[in-house]
Write a protein that holds these residues in place. Structure first.
Motif, PDB file in Angstrom:
ATOM      1  N   VAL A 148       0.863  -1.274   0.017  1.00  0.00           N
ATOM      2  CA  VAL A 148       0.076  -0.159   0.144  1.00  0.00           C
ATOM      3  C   VAL A 148       0.819   1.485  -0.035  1.00  0.00           C
ATOM      4  CG1 VAL A 148      -1.668   1.321   1.201  1.00  0.00           C
ATOM      5  CG2 VAL A 148      -1.974  -1.157   1.264  1.00  0.00           C
ATOM      6  N   THR A 149       1.844   1.280   0.846  1.00  0.00           N
ATOM      7  CA  THR A 149       2.614   2.424   0.991  1.00  0.00           C
ATOM      8  C   THR A 149       3.295   2.696  -0.297  1.00  0.00           C
ATOM      9  OG1 THR A 149       3.030   2.191   3.398  1.00  0.00           O
ATOM     10  CG2 THR A 149       4.753   3.424   2.114  1.00  0.00           C
ATOM     11  N   ASP A 150       4.168   1.654  -0.765  1.00  0.00           N
ATOM     12  CA  ASP A 150       4.741   1.637  -2.144  1.00  0.00           C
ATOM     13  C   ASP A 150       3.942   2.158  -3.402  1.00  0.00           C
ATOM     14  OD1 ASP A 150       7.005   0.730  -0.758  1.00  0.00           O
ATOM     15  OD2 ASP A 150       7.096  -1.264  -1.699  1.00  0.00           O
ATOM     16  N   THR A 151       2.824   1.589  -3.388  1.00  0.00           N
ATOM     17  CA  THR A 151       1.821   1.900  -4.634  1.00  0.00           C
ATOM     18  C   THR A 151       1.368   3.302  -4.460  1.00  0.00           C
ATOM     19  OG1 THR A 151       1.142  -0.440  -4.536  1.00  0.00           O
ATOM     20  CG2 THR A 151      -0.184   1.285  -5.783  1.00  0.00           C
ATOM     21  N   ALA A 152       1.083   3.868  -3.086  1.00  0.00           N
ATOM     22  CA  ALA A 152       0.631   5.022  -3.057  1.00  0.00           C
ATOM     23  C   ALA A 152       1.815   6.227  -3.281  1.00  0.00           C
ATOM     24  CB  ALA A 152       0.237   5.506  -1.301  1.00  0.00           C
ATOM     25  N   ALA A 153       3.055   5.644  -2.913  1.00  0.00           N
ATOM     26  CA  ALA A 153       4.254   6.649  -3.270  1.00  0.00           C
ATOM     27  C   ALA A 153       4.330   6.539  -4.880  1.00  0.00           C
ATOM     28  CB  ALA A 153       5.503   6.251  -2.584  1.00  0.00           C
ATOM     29  N   THR A 193      -8.249  -2.128  -5.191  1.00  0.00           N
ATOM     30  CA  THR A 193      -8.561  -1.382  -3.945  1.00  0.00           C
ATOM     31  C   THR A 193      -7.662  -1.725  -2.785  1.00  0.00           C
ATOM     32  OG1 THR A 193     -10.973  -1.701  -4.688  1.00  0.00           O
ATOM     33  CG2 THR A 193     -10.558  -0.329  -2.638  1.00  0.00           C
ATOM     34  N   LEU A 194      -6.828  -0.536  -2.341  1.00  0.00           N
ATOM     35  CA  LEU A 194      -6.092  -0.488  -1.364  1.00  0.00           C
ATOM     36  C   LEU A 194      -6.499   0.326  -0.189  1.00  0.00           C
ATOM     37  CD1 LEU A 194      -4.427   0.149  -4.000  1.00  0.00           C
ATOM     38  CD2 LEU A 194      -2.504  -0.508  -2.815  1.00  0.00           C
ATOM     39  N   ASP A 195      -6.563   0.100   1.005  1.00  0.00           N
ATOM     40  CA  ASP A 195      -7.028   0.611   2.076  1.00  0.00           C
ATOM     41  C   ASP A 195      -5.802   0.580   3.149  1.00  0.00           C
ATOM     42  OD1 ASP A 195      -8.135   1.732   4.436  1.00  0.00           O
ATOM     43  OD2 ASP A 195     -10.139   0.851   3.847  1.00  0.00           O
ATOM     44  N   GLY A 196      -5.206   1.423   3.518  1.00  0.00           N
ATOM     45  CA  GLY A 196      -4.194   1.495   4.479  1.00  0.00           C
ATOM     46  C   GLY A 196      -4.513   1.503   5.785  1.00  0.00           C
ATOM     47  N   ALA A 199      -6.107   5.005 -14.022  1.00  0.00           N
ATOM     48  CA  ALA A 199      -6.983   5.873 -13.494  1.00  0.00           C
ATOM     49  C   ALA A 199      -6.971   5.623 -11.857  1.00  0.00           C
ATOM     50  CB  ALA A 199      -8.498   5.649 -13.701  1.00  0.00           C
ATOM     51  N   PHE A 200      -7.273   6.639 -11.138  1.00  0.00           N
ATOM     52  CA  PHE A 200      -7.300   6.453  -9.655  1.00  0.00           C
ATOM     53  C   PHE A 200      -8.468   6.831  -9.096  1.00  0.00           C
ATOM     54  CE2 PHE A 200      -2.564   7.787  -9.721  1.00  0.00           C
ATOM     55  CZ  PHE A 200      -2.311   6.467 -10.194  1.00  0.00           C
ATOM     56  N   PHE A 201      -9.243   6.261  -8.176  1.00  0.00           N
ATOM     57  CA  PHE A 201     -10.512   6.319  -7.798  1.00  0.00           C
ATOM     58  C   PHE A 201     -10.285   6.975  -6.237  1.00  0.00           C
ATOM     59  CE2 PHE A 201     -11.488   4.377 -11.496  1.00  0.00           C
ATOM     60  CZ  PHE A 201     -12.851   5.021 -11.919  1.00  0.00           C
ATOM     61  N   GLY A 202     -10.301   7.801  -5.884  1.00  0.00           N
ATOM     62  CA  GLY A 202     -10.152   8.244  -4.567  1.00  0.00           C
ATOM     63  C   GLY A 202      -8.429   9.087  -4.633  1.00  0.00           C
ATOM     64  N   ASP A 203      -8.070   9.400  -3.448  1.00  0.00           N
ATOM     65  CA  ASP A 203      -6.778   9.984  -3.392  1.00  0.00           C
ATOM     66  C   ASP A 203      -5.718   8.995  -2.997  1.00  0.00           C
ATOM     67  OD1 ASP A 203      -7.570  12.674  -4.046  1.00  0.00           O
ATOM     68  OD2 ASP A 203      -8.201  13.008  -2.014  1.00  0.00           O
ATOM     69  N   PRO A 204      -4.754   8.538  -3.771  1.00  0.00           N
ATOM     70  CA  PRO A 204      -3.746   7.741  -3.504  1.00  0.00           C
ATOM     71  C   PRO A 204      -2.975   8.235  -2.079  1.00  0.00           C
ATOM     72  CG  PRO A 204      -3.546   8.399  -5.645  1.00  0.00           C
ATOM     73  CD  PRO A 204      -4.445   9.367  -5.320  1.00  0.00           C
ATOM     74  N   SER A 205      -2.948   7.234  -1.132  1.00  0.00           N
ATOM     75  CA  SER A 205      -2.438   7.430   0.241  1.00  0.00           C
ATOM     76  C   SER A 205      -2.354   6.082   0.878  1.00  0.00           C
ATOM     77  CB  SER A 205      -3.283   8.236   1.019  1.00  0.00           C
ATOM     78  OG  SER A 205      -4.472   7.725   1.714  1.00  0.00           O
ATOM     79  N   ASP A 206      -1.573   5.917   1.802  1.00  0.00           N
ATOM     80  CA  ASP A 206      -1.371   4.820   2.751  1.00  0.00           C
ATOM     81  C   ASP A 206      -2.125   4.836   4.069  1.00  0.00           C
ATOM     82  OD1 ASP A 206       0.009   6.589   4.144  1.00  0.00           O
ATOM     83  OD2 ASP A 206       1.758   5.583   3.999  1.00  0.00           O
ATOM     84  N   THR A 207      -3.143   5.957   4.085  1.00  0.00           N
ATOM     85  CA  THR A 207      -4.067   5.962   5.048  1.00  0.00           C
ATOM     86  C   THR A 207      -5.429   5.879   5.009  1.00  0.00           C
ATOM     87  OG1 THR A 207      -3.980   8.539   5.092  1.00  0.00           O
ATOM     88  CG2 THR A 207      -2.309   7.372   6.651  1.00  0.00           C
ATOM     89  N   GLY A 208      -6.072   5.873   3.510  1.00  0.00           N
ATOM     90  CA  GLY A 208      -7.386   5.768   3.325  1.00  0.00           C
ATOM     91  C   GLY A 208      -7.422   4.853   2.076  1.00  0.00           C
TER      92      GLY A 208
END
Length: 432
Positions: free
Chosen positions: A86-91, A215-218, A190-199
């Motif tokens: 999640v962290t790596d993908t968000a970054a 779907t990633l959810d940190g 495409a990204f749905f939602g803001d890329p982050s490791d907290t949401g």
């Protein structure tokens, strides 16, 4: 079947009809990738040194990436935990966004609960079902590289190889087939939602024979790939270096390992006949999740249950070890209530018959694998592009598609017909 793949570190290049492909500084880790994804949709190719690798059950083996290569690509080595992925993908997603103009950022970013994410993926080329986000062929070399870094951070090394192998098959059709479909090889992100490791947010990546919805959810510490479409045409092709490539070999191998483990009575319960069915749940469409037919998990031995989980891992095992283990554990908990059906060939011999269809349907998993009966206008002399050579699959989670955030809607896209899986201008689109 042994699959020989090119060595890692292919470069992503932007197409140009009048100039040769340009090399990227810090080439991408596409270990064992097929026909170079840099040339997809372009009609150009780049060369690479060949090294033989072999496939293992459940995935395509790939050469390892060195730490120097990884650093050059700006991505980390394979993550082993969900949190790290999640962290790596968000970054990587934020780094990609930083390369875009304000207008491009507006095109690639959607609200997390936007229903577009349920209707903008398909097994058809992009001219038949409109995709969300940015077309990679419209991006600069730097932006293309950054986009693929997102995919590379999300997927395991083997899964990244598999996905780029699917894309390579698309390029093979573009360059060699009788198809007149000029959108072959075009892929969108495409990204749905803001890329982050907290949401919670989603990466959507796809084009022809590929639709990844991750779907990633940190906060929850979860990644789900339901729903996702993986396909291939041809199922086996030769890349520009003369290597035979079979991106989805693991699906065939694990499926027949499971089938061959069954005794005669079990096979009789499982088998539905010689006719190879189409997908009942089309990519990007609604689904009733049929179940209760075939053989139940409760009627399998422990060893057979493990072989069935090996089959399922082809779809749920696209990311890190922890994410894969968690997904399989959830499915295993209701495996006794999960049913498997099979039709078509009963021997893994791609020179005989028209291929296979199987369905795995239970409380926490729905998978279909179908060999398409015809090339859909994409014939290549000397290659099988129908039946065994034309694969459609779908993976859904009846209780947790899109991590439960949105409900699948019936896709119309540009087809004017249902689902990405059927319909289209004047009937069935080419290269379905």
């Amino acid at each position: 079947m042994t699959t020989s793949l090119p060595s890692p570190r292919r470069t992503w290049t932007r197409f140009a009809a009048s100039i040769a492909a340009l090399a990227l500084a810090g080439s991408l880790a596409a270990c064992g990738t097929t026909a170079d994804p840099s040339t997809i949709g372009t009609g150009t190719t780049t060369s690479a040194t060949s090294s033989a690798t072999s496939t293992s059950s459940g995935s395509t083996a790939a050469s390892s990436t060195t730490s120097a290569d990884t650093a050059a690509a700006g991505t980390t080595a394979d993550a082993t935990t969900t949190a790290r992925t999640v962290t790596d993908t968000a970054a990587a997603a934020q780094a990609f966004l930083a390369t875009l103009t304000a207008e491009q950022q507006e095109q690639v970013l959607y609200s997390y609960d936007d229903a577009t994410r349920t209707t903008s993926w398909s097994n058809f080329p992009v001219t038949f079902v409109e995709r969300a986000g940015l077309n990679l062929t419209d991006l600069s070399e730097e932006q293309q590289a950054a986009a693929l870094d997102v995919l590379e951070a999300l997927l395991s090394e083997d899964a990244y190889t598999e996905v780029t192998g699917i894309m390579g098959g698309d390029q093979f059709l573009l360059e060699n087939s009788s198809s007149t479909e000029d959108s072959l090889g075009q892929y969108y992100i495409a990204f749905f939602g803001d890329p982050s490791d907290t949401g919670a947010w989603e990466v959507q990546f796809g084009g022809h024979h590929l639709g990844i919805n991750a779907t990633l959810d940190g906060t929850a510490g979860t990644i789900t790939f339901a729903p996702t479409h993986l396909g291939s045409q041809p199922a086996v092709y030769t890349d520009e270096d003369g290597n035979e490539v079979q991106p989805l070999a693991g699906m065939y191998e694990t499926a027949f390992a499971f089938y061959d483990s069954l005794d005669a009575d079990q096979q009789a319960a499982l088998y539905q006949g010689e006719e190879v069915s189409n997908l009942t749940c089309a990519p990007g469409d609604t689904c009733d999740f049929p179940t209760g037919t075939g053989i139940a998990g409760a009627d399998l031995t422990d060893a057979q249950k493990q072989l069935l989980l090996d089959v399922i891992e082809n779809w749920v095992g696209l990311a890190d070890e922890q994410t894969t283990a968690d997904a399989l554990a959830e499915i295993e908990a209701t495996l006794d209530e999960t049913y498997v059906t099979w039709s078509g060939a009963t021997v893994y011999d791609m020179t005989q018959g028209e291929g296979i269809y199987f369905q795995i349907s239970g409380p926490d998993v729905f998978i279909e694998f179908s060999n398409q009966q015809g090339s859909a206008g994409a014939d290549v002399t000397g290659y099988t592009t129908g039946g065994w050579g034309h694969i459609h699959t779908i993976y859904r989670d009846p209780t947790n598609d899109y991590a439960g955030s949105v409900t699948q809607e019936a896709s119309t896209g540009m087809t004017g017909g249902p689902g990405g899986g059927t319909g289209g201008p004047g009937g069935t689109p080419p290269n379905g």
